[in-house]
Write an enzyme that holds these catalytic residues in place. Structure first.
Site, PDB file in Angstrom:
ATOM      1  N   LYS A  85      15.758 -31.333   2.408  1.00 28.64           N
ATOM      2  CA  LYS A  85      15.562 -31.828   3.623  1.00 28.64           C
ATOM      3  C   LYS A  85      15.162 -33.593   3.527  1.00 28.64           C
ATOM      4  CE  LYS A  85      12.181 -31.811   6.323  1.00 28.64           C
ATOM      5  NZ  LYS A  85      11.041 -31.396   7.291  1.00 28.64           N
ATOM      6  N   LYS A 141       9.833 -37.871   5.041  1.00 37.15           N
ATOM      7  CA  LYS A 141       9.190 -39.231   4.656  1.00 37.15           C
ATOM      8  C   LYS A 141       8.164 -38.986   3.748  1.00 37.15           C
ATOM      9  CE  LYS A 141       7.131 -37.820   8.974  1.00 37.15           C
ATOM     10  NZ  LYS A 141       7.129 -38.094  10.501  1.00 37.15           N
ATOM     11  N   LYS A 187       3.482 -26.765   2.772  1.00 35.68           N
ATOM     12  CA  LYS A 187       2.663 -27.868   2.704  1.00 35.68           C
ATOM     13  C   LYS A 187       1.292 -27.638   2.109  1.00 35.68           C
ATOM     14  CE  LYS A 187       3.600 -31.153   6.673  1.00 35.68           C
ATOM     15  NZ  LYS A 187       3.120 -31.834   7.689  1.00 35.68           N
TER      16      LYS A 187
HETATM   17  P1  TYM Z   1       7.952 -34.355  12.236  1.00 35.77           P
HETATM   18  O1  TYM Z   1       6.866 -35.533  12.492  1.00 35.77           O
HETATM   19  O2  TYM Z   1       8.010 -33.668  10.896  1.00 35.77           O
HETATM   20  O3  TYM Z   1       9.508 -34.602  12.639  1.00 35.77           O
HETATM   21  C1  TYM Z   1       9.776 -35.023  14.108  1.00 35.77           C
HETATM   22  C2  TYM Z   1      11.068 -34.704  14.293  1.00 35.77           C
HETATM   23  O4  TYM Z   1      11.986 -34.870  13.389  1.00 35.77           O
HETATM   24  C3  TYM Z   1      12.894 -34.023  13.036  1.00 35.77           C
HETATM   25  N1  TYM Z   1      13.392 -34.136  11.613  1.00 35.77           N
HETATM   26  C4  TYM Z   1      14.524 -33.994  11.290  1.00 35.77           C
HETATM   27  N2  TYM Z   1      15.646 -33.532  11.863  1.00 35.77           N
HETATM   28  C5  TYM Z   1      16.756 -33.541  11.122  1.00 35.77           C
HETATM   29  N3  TYM Z   1      16.554 -33.816   9.647  1.00 35.77           N
HETATM   30  C6  TYM Z   1      15.695 -34.317   9.055  1.00 35.77           C
HETATM   31  N4  TYM Z   1      15.637 -34.439   7.764  1.00 35.77           N
HETATM   32  C7  TYM Z   1      14.502 -34.246   9.599  1.00 35.77           C
HETATM   33  N5  TYM Z   1      13.335 -34.459   9.523  1.00 35.77           N
HETATM   34  C8  TYM Z   1      12.377 -34.169  10.761  1.00 35.77           C
HETATM   35  C9  TYM Z   1      11.865 -32.559  13.155  1.00 35.77           C
HETATM   36  O5  TYM Z   1      12.847 -31.703  13.219  1.00 35.77           O
HETATM   37  C10 TYM Z   1      11.100 -33.047  14.320  1.00 35.77           C
HETATM   38  O6  TYM Z   1      11.862 -32.849  15.522  1.00 35.77           O
HETATM   39  N6  TYM Z   1       5.465 -30.351  14.201  1.00 35.77           N
HETATM   40  C11 TYM Z   1       6.400 -31.373  14.502  1.00 35.77           C
HETATM   41  C12 TYM Z   1       5.653 -32.470  15.323  1.00 35.77           C
HETATM   42  C13 TYM Z   1       5.218 -31.622  16.757  1.00 35.77           C
HETATM   43  C14 TYM Z   1       6.033 -31.224  17.747  1.00 35.77           C
HETATM   44  C15 TYM Z   1       4.994 -30.926  18.688  1.00 35.77           C
HETATM   45  C16 TYM Z   1       7.350 -31.219  17.902  1.00 35.77           C
HETATM   46  C17 TYM Z   1       3.782 -31.553  16.994  1.00 35.77           C
HETATM   47  N7  TYM Z   1       3.832 -30.986  18.303  1.00 35.77           N
HETATM   48  C18 TYM Z   1       5.507 -30.196  20.094  1.00 35.77           C
HETATM   49  C19 TYM Z   1       7.957 -30.790  19.245  1.00 35.77           C
HETATM   50  C20 TYM Z   1       6.942 -30.283  20.002  1.00 35.77           C
HETATM   51  C21 TYM Z   1       6.735 -32.167  13.197  1.00 35.77           C
HETATM   52  O7  TYM Z   1       5.844 -32.068  12.105  1.00 35.77           O
HETATM   53  O8  TYM Z   1       7.527 -33.119  13.113  1.00 35.77           O
END
Ligand code: TYM
Length: 355
Positions: free
Chosen positions: A207, A210, A124
């Site tokens: 991957k 968004k 990032k």
């Molecule tokens: P974020 O917002 O990027 O994504 C949210 C969830 O979606 C999953 N995900 C995917 N799974 C499969 N294929 C994909 N292409 C894909 N894109 C996204 C992510 O693995 C995630 O589960 N750091 C985290 C947010 C967070 C969090 C937490 C998660 C903050 N605190 C505590 C769990 C527990 C994040 O950026 O997710």
């Protein structure tokens, strides 16, 4: 769908997970995360807490009007997908201040070297790491706090979050060790199923995200039926027919991705799908995938639109969620402060904030 079974432990079986309200929801978020959240909620073996992590979102610049709209839209996405705000606790992170308060303690537990190894920070921040926010660097310590402020035992996520969850365990273990307690659980990541890494429709090595500049690379939960069908029709593939066994997908990332999506949306294994479609050309398979996607996502998109039309109701649900959450988080924060050696308040003050 595999069942997540609580592991015997002194801690209440509790699931926490979060999603950033930093843009629209994608099919990757839905299959890798939200669909799993709903399944775990409905199994009833866990207390479930699901969070819109608005404080994580601002580690990179967010236009305030977009952030508030995206947070409400994400909440609508959770509910439209089947998260029941009565069965689960549904919150936005900033309304539960104990997340940030425990995050500070964890900033003092986590080591610089640990954070420097985080691949997501490197991705990032890119080449210009000196100009990244301090929040982006410390992001995983706040994430550990999100989870551990609930003593959560299990965290369902996509594969890209694995390293952050390992760090969460390292932080819990170091805190327990440094203070000589057994206070924070070593949380188990739940990274299961065929859709833990949904790939871009334009490039099977990337991957689905968004933040990809190409909208054609992803399916958004709010896309119309026509747009979904068009994106699938244009999805990159190779020129072979589909194999009948999963071994035949090994060197074909685009084919594997579309089959995985089909399997996840139809609750089948890859083998079951290939039994049905093996030998077909993509020209025959893509319309099947488009129809299935529209059938599964269309109703969710429509329900999201209905819910977003009443933002006041969404705000009420989130306020109620945060009240329920704080019944868990406030005592855990107080106990943490006691362990660390912070003087507790006593009921003598007359200042407005001392009640
Ligand atoms: P974020 O917002 O990027 O994504 C949210 C969830 O979606 C999953 N995900 C995917 N799974 C499969 N294929 C994909 N292409 C894909 N894109 C996204 C992510 O693995 C995630 O589960 N750091 C985290 C947010 C967070 C969090 C937490 C998660 C903050 N605190 C505590 C769990 C527990 C994040 O950026 O997710």
């Amino acid at each position: 769908m595999s069942k997540v079974v609580p592991t015997p432990s002194a801690f209440t079986p509790r699931v926490f997970s979060g999603i950033q309200p930093s843009g629209g929801l994608t099919l990757g978020n839905y299959l890798g995360a939200i669909k799993r959240f709903v399944e775990i909620q409905d199994q009833g073996a866990f207390e479930t807490i699901y969070c819109m992590v608005d404080m994580h979102a601002i580690t990179v610049w967010q236009n305030p009007a977009d952030l508030i709209r995206n947070t409400r839209e994400l909440c609508a996405g959770f509910i439209a997908s089947g998260i029941d705000p009565e069965k689960s606790i549904l919150i936005n992170q900033s309304q539960v201040p104990e997340h940030a308060q425990l995050g500070w303690i964890f900033n003092c537990v986590a080591r610089m070297g640990w954070m420097q190894r985080m691949t997501q920070f490197k991705d990032k921040a890119g080449k210009n790491a000196q100009n990244a926010s301090l929040g982006l660097f410390g992001y995983p310590a706040l994430m550990a706090a999100d989870i551990l402020i609930y003593h959560a035992t299990h965290v369902p996520v996509g594969e890209d979050q694995k390293q952050h969850l390992e760090l969460t365990r390292d932080i819990a273990a170091k805190f327990n060790h440094d203070y000589g307690v057994d206070f924070f659980p070593l949380t188990r990541p739940v990274i299961e199923g065929v859709a833990t890494r949904v790939m871009s429709l334009r490039d099977g090595a990337k991957k689905m995200s968004k933040s990809d500049p190409s909208d054609a690379s992803r399916i958004n939960m709010t896309d119309t039926a026509d747009t979904i069908a068009k994106k699938i029709r244009k999805a990159r593939t190779d020129s072979d027919t589909l194999p009948s066994e999963s071994g035949g997908l090994a060197a074909r990332p685009e084919a594997r991705n579309l089959i995985n999506i089909y399997a996840a949306l139809s609750d089948q294994t890859v083998e079951q799908v290939l039994y049905e479609v093996g030998g077909k050309p993509f020209a025959a398979f893509k319309p099947m995938l488009a129809d299935l996607s529209v059938a599964k996502l269309g109703p969710i998109g429509a329900e999201m639109a209905r819910l977003i039309a009443d933002p006041a109701e969404i705000d009420r649900l989130l306020t109620r969620g945060s009240e329920r959450a704080r019944n868990i988080t406030a005592p855990i924060l107080r106990q943490t402060y006691d362990i660390v050696g912070m003087v507790p308040p006593v009921p003598v003050g007359s200042a407005p904030w001392s009640g």
